[in-house]
Design a protein around this motif. Structure first.
Motif, mmCIF file in Angstrom:
data_model
loop_
_atom_site.group_PDB
_atom_site.id
_atom_site.type_symbol
_atom_site.label_atom_id
_atom_site.label_comp_id
_atom_site.label_asym_id
_atom_site.label_seq_id
_atom_site.Cartn_x
_atom_site.Cartn_y
_atom_site.Cartn_z
ATOM 1 N N MET A 1 -2.983 2.485 17.919
ATOM 2 C CA MET A 1 -3.572 2.258 16.591
ATOM 3 C C MET A 1 -4.693 1.228 16.688
ATOM 4 O O MET A 1 -5.821 1.573 16.871
ATOM 5 N N GLY A 2 -4.354 -0.021 16.608
ATOM 6 C CA GLY A 2 -5.305 -1.102 16.811
ATOM 7 C C GLY A 2 -6.491 -1.070 15.864
ATOM 8 O O GLY A 2 -6.323 -1.061 14.656
ATOM 9 N N GLU A 3 -7.679 -1.040 16.457
ATOM 10 C CA GLU A 3 -8.899 -1.252 15.683
ATOM 11 C C GLU A 3 -9.594 0.051 15.312
ATOM 12 O O GLU A 3 -9.375 1.094 15.906
ATOM 13 N N LEU A 4 -10.504 -0.076 14.353
ATOM 14 C CA LEU A 4 -11.298 1.071 13.933
ATOM 15 C C LEU A 4 -12.357 1.425 14.983
ATOM 16 O O LEU A 4 -12.646 2.596 15.219
ATOM 17 N N SER A 5 -12.891 0.375 15.626
ATOM 18 C CA SER A 5 -13.953 0.635 16.601
ATOM 19 C C SER A 5 -13.386 1.471 17.740
ATOM 20 O O SER A 5 -12.248 1.284 18.150
ATOM 21 N N GLY A 6 -14.190 2.392 18.199
ATOM 22 C CA GLY A 6 -13.729 3.248 19.291
ATOM 23 C C GLY A 6 -13.014 4.506 18.830
ATOM 24 O O GLY A 6 -12.663 5.355 19.648
ATOM 25 N N LYS A 7 -12.800 4.659 17.528
ATOM 26 C CA LYS A 7 -12.171 5.900 17.060
ATOM 27 C C LYS A 7 -13.155 7.048 17.254
ATOM 28 O O LYS A 7 -14.351 6.917 17.005
ATOM 29 N N LYS A 8 -12.624 8.166 17.704
ATOM 30 C CA LYS A 8 -13.482 9.310 18.014
ATOM 31 C C LYS A 8 -13.275 10.488 17.069
ATOM 32 O O LYS A 8 -14.031 11.458 17.081
ATOM 33 N N GLY A 9 -12.220 10.413 16.262
ATOM 34 C CA GLY A 9 -11.936 11.500 15.331
ATOM 35 C C GLY A 9 -11.587 10.945 13.963
ATOM 36 O O GLY A 9 -10.935 9.904 13.854
ATOM 37 N N PHE A 10 -12.042 11.643 12.915
ATOM 38 C CA PHE A 10 -11.814 11.195 11.545
ATOM 39 C C PHE A 10 -11.307 12.365 10.711
ATOM 40 O O PHE A 10 -11.960 13.399 10.614
ATOM 41 N N ILE A 11 -10.135 12.159 10.131
ATOM 42 C CA ILE A 11 -9.542 13.191 9.285
ATOM 43 C C ILE A 11 -9.737 12.767 7.837
ATOM 44 O O ILE A 11 -9.249 11.704 7.429
ATOM 45 N N PHE A 12 -10.442 13.598 7.076
ATOM 46 C CA PHE A 12 -10.724 13.271 5.683
ATOM 47 C C PHE A 12 -9.890 14.136 4.752
ATOM 48 O O PHE A 12 -9.934 15.371 4.839
ATOM 49 N N ASP A 13 -9.158 13.493 3.855
ATOM 50 C CA ASP A 13 -8.595 14.207 2.727
ATOM 51 C C ASP A 13 -9.789 14.636 1.860
ATOM 52 O O ASP A 13 -10.855 14.019 1.928
ATOM 53 N N LEU A 14 -9.625 15.682 1.068
ATOM 54 C CA LEU A 14 -10.782 16.160 0.301
ATOM 55 C C LEU A 14 -10.877 15.509 -1.078
ATOM 56 O O LEU A 14 -11.763 14.700 -1.330
#
Ligand SMILES: [Mg+2]
Length: 266
Positions: free
Chosen positions: A1-14
């Protein structure tokens, strides 16, 4: 989990995150474009089982948001994948709409109606604006005959154009009350199954993925249960005053006023 930086995928609710009804949230296009520019992957994920993935590609396209069919995850798709993985094939009676029927057919399931429905192997229940006493009767008899009862999502109501509308959960509750049988599984959030489909589809590990949602009880709880980095936005159902007293898996890792604010953090 950790930090936001370095995230490579983003799942968006609509609804409440990317758009409200047919109106895009201010700044959402810029955030999505930025994620794509830096090589990130996106998924659009909805508990709504009524519509096909193509419907969402068109809907988002109409708002100027480019997306591919493979980037959309719905609870109807989740039901079809669950049934395929677990039971391979069979006859389905569906309380639901065309998009739901389409997903089941695409996975090779036969969708049956009327008297034949009473002998179905599966009763799949999602939101159905054509819900009737007759459909409930067929579903009841099928479940009593041993059909497996599968629910697309738990939402009992949802905001409509003119006020609250009943959701899939209300139809699930009707069948549950009539039959005395609980669904074998409820596929939609907070069950992490749809998140699992999304993460797998992106080819990433869970610690590389963030989920952006507007509901604590579905988006945030489901995302936390699946060990994703959870971001709550305040453009939908949850307001800042609701954040007091959140405990454990209800707590988002990050709270933003809007999806627009995500751009500056990546
Ligand atoms: Mg929402």
């Amino acid at each position: 989990m950790g930090e936001l930086s370095g995230k490579k995928g983003f799942i968006f609710d609509l609804d409440g995150v990317v758009c409200i009804g047919k109106t895009p949230i201010d700044g959402v296009r810029e955030t999505l474009a930025h994620i794509r520019e830096i090589g990130g992957k996106v998924r659009f994920l909805t508990n709504n089982a009524a519509n096909s993935r193509e419907h969402y590609v068109r809907k988002l396209g109409g708002m100027g948001i480019r997306c591919e069919r493979s980037e959309v995850v719905t609870s109807s798709q989740g039901v079809a994948i669950y049934l395929k993985n677990r039971y391979r094939s069979g006859k389905c009676f569906v309380i639901g709409e065309e998009g739901f029927v389409g997903e089941l057919r695409q996975k090779g399931f036969e969708v049956v109606e009327g008297k034949e429905g009473e002998r179905a192997d599966f009763v799949a229940v999602g939101i159905d604006s054509g819900f009737t006493y007759e459909k409930l009767t067929i579903a009841l008899r099928a479940v009593k005959n041993g059909a497996r009862f599968i629910a697309a999502n738990p939402d009992v109501s949802r905001p409509g154009e003119e006020g609250l509308d009943p959701g899939a959960g209300a139809m699930v509750a009707a069948l549950e009350a009539a039959s005395g049988v609980k669904p074998e599984v409820v596929i939609g959030k907070p069950n992490p199954m749809l998140f699992e489909i999304a993460v797998k589809g992106m080819g990433l590990r869970r610690n590389q993925v963030a989920v952006v949602g507007d509901r604590i009880d579905t988006d945030i709880v489901g995302g936390n249960r699946f060990n994703l980095y959870t971001i709550l936005v305040l453009t939908g159902i949850t307001k800042r005053a609701d954040l007091k007293g959140l405990k454990g898996e209800e707590k988002p890792k990050l709270v933003l006023n809007s999806v627009a604010d995500l751009k500056g953090l990546l």
